[in-house]
Write a protein that holds these residues in place. Sequence first.
Motif, PDB file in Angstrom:
ATOM      1  N   UNK B   3       0.712  -1.354  -0.042  1.00  0.00           N
ATOM      2  CA  UNK B   3      -0.013   0.111   0.011  1.00  0.00           C
ATOM      3  C   UNK B   3       0.944   1.308   0.058  1.00  0.00           C
ATOM      4  N   UNK B  63      -6.613   1.671  -1.368  1.00  0.00           N
ATOM      5  CA  UNK B  63      -7.047   0.973  -0.081  1.00  0.00           C
ATOM      6  C   UNK B  63      -7.655  -0.108  -0.275  1.00  0.00           C
ATOM      7  N   UNK B  66      -5.455  -2.754  -1.321  1.00  0.00           N
ATOM      8  CA  UNK B  66      -4.812  -3.342  -0.210  1.00  0.00           C
ATOM      9  C   UNK B  66      -5.693  -4.417   0.660  1.00  0.00           C
ATOM     10  N   UNK B  67      -6.774  -4.141   0.453  1.00  0.00           N
ATOM     11  CA  UNK B  67      -7.733  -5.249   1.213  1.00  0.00           C
ATOM     12  C   UNK B  67      -7.807  -6.747   0.358  1.00  0.00           C
ATOM     13  N   UNK B  68      -8.339  -6.243  -0.974  1.00  0.00           N
ATOM     14  CA  UNK B  68      -8.574  -7.254  -1.812  1.00  0.00           C
ATOM     15  C   UNK B  68      -7.496  -8.050  -2.305  1.00  0.00           C
ATOM     16  N   UNK B  69      -6.341  -7.517  -2.548  1.00  0.00           N
ATOM     17  CA  UNK B  69      -5.140  -8.124  -3.071  1.00  0.00           C
ATOM     18  C   UNK B  69      -4.083  -8.519  -2.199  1.00  0.00           C
ATOM     19  N   UNK B  70      -3.936  -7.591  -1.333  1.00  0.00           N
ATOM     20  CA  UNK B  70      -2.739  -7.873  -0.372  1.00  0.00           C
ATOM     21  C   UNK B  70      -3.258  -8.501   1.038  1.00  0.00           C
ATOM     22  N   UNK B  72      -4.861  -7.294   3.583  1.00  0.00           N
ATOM     23  CA  UNK B  72      -4.669  -6.499   4.793  1.00  0.00           C
ATOM     24  C   UNK B  72      -6.243  -6.246   5.504  1.00  0.00           C
ATOM     25  N   UNK B  73      -6.202  -6.286   6.649  1.00  0.00           N
ATOM     26  CA  UNK B  73      -7.425  -6.082   7.315  1.00  0.00           C
ATOM     27  C   UNK B  73      -7.390  -4.677   7.705  1.00  0.00           C
ATOM     28  N   UNK B  74      -8.597  -3.942   7.093  1.00  0.00           N
ATOM     29  CA  UNK B  74      -8.687  -2.642   7.582  1.00  0.00           C
ATOM     30  C   UNK B  74      -9.597  -2.427   8.813  1.00  0.00           C
ATOM     31  N   UNK B  75      -8.908  -1.903   9.593  1.00  0.00           N
ATOM     32  CA  UNK B  75      -9.729  -1.738  11.176  1.00  0.00           C
ATOM     33  C   UNK B  75      -9.557  -0.534  11.668  1.00  0.00           C
TER      34      UNK B  75
END
Lengths: 77, 267
Positions: B3, B63, B66-70, B72-75
């Motif tokens: 990201x 962003x 980052x969630x869909x491909x990396x 990552x948990x967006x929190x």
Amino acid sequence: MKTLIFDKSAKQFILSAFDKAVDESGFIIEKSDPSQRVLAQDGQEVEEKDFAGIKKGSEVFIKSDIISLIKLSDSLK
Amino acid sequence: MNFLENLKSLLRINIDLSKLKNFTVKLINNNSIQGLIHIENKTVFVNVNAVDKNDIPQVQALIKKAVSEEGLILIEDKSKQLVDEITIFEKTSHSLDLVEFFKGKLSSVDLEILRASLFVKDVYDKGGQVGDLKRSIIIRHGDRGRNIVNLCTAGYFHSIIKPLYLEMVSQADFTSEKFLGTYNTIIMNYPFAIFVSSSTSIASLEAEVERKMEINKKYGINNLNLHGIGEDNIEKITHIIEKFKAKFTHRPTYESERRYMMVTIWF
């Protein structure tokens, strides 16, 4: 846990990134279909004040209550 | 690319990412802070308020990526903190032994509430504020949630419900239905305790004490515990002691700390 953290001030920006908005009752909705409220993993609609985040898997919405967060911690083990 | 690397490339930010490995990235939206990026205490703050409006869709796309491909948990920061605390608590305490004990004996919903309640108890025991945590259980699970969290934080799962199961299971005619019948009576009525809350009026508290004393006497139980947290609730309990003292067979026994009181009344 690989995370991207946000604080409360960035909530609207993030919801907009995922094409979501908030209806007049405070529930998160699809921008493209305002009659469709977003559901969390427990099948419940998500209020903006309870929105805690999003994880992968068809955009799974995370709620901020303790039971939802315990389930999240389980899924990360 | 991750990201931050993507963000740097998109917005042509002059920043040395090699020094930022293992840093937390945090999105904020603050119009009183100048600049897109600032770094403090191992956190890279990305101020979306400083993004040029023409670049906003692309930053938002990053962003999402980052969630869909990396993955990552967006929190949100507060929830992340709570998840970390829950993880540490469950790894380091033996509280989950109680959940393990009741697996297969209680419903999955009650186990879920019990597990959350054990964390709430830990926070309370360490002097933390538990109002919001309790409220979130009650919103999700109603009166049953309230009752289980109250019974758990007061230690009744250890002191009464587990021993109850062990006693019942040793009987030749034991069935899980029998245990669950008694267990549900405890959960929904908890005849041996009253939890005084801010929403409890004096009149309703007096009525409930009267009622439980009568019920308990019928079953040969001659005591009742009153629990209260906070000055106001402790005052209510004190009022009850004064009001009912003529009915007591013994002096009440007290267990109290600065902001908590449990009184056992004998009748």
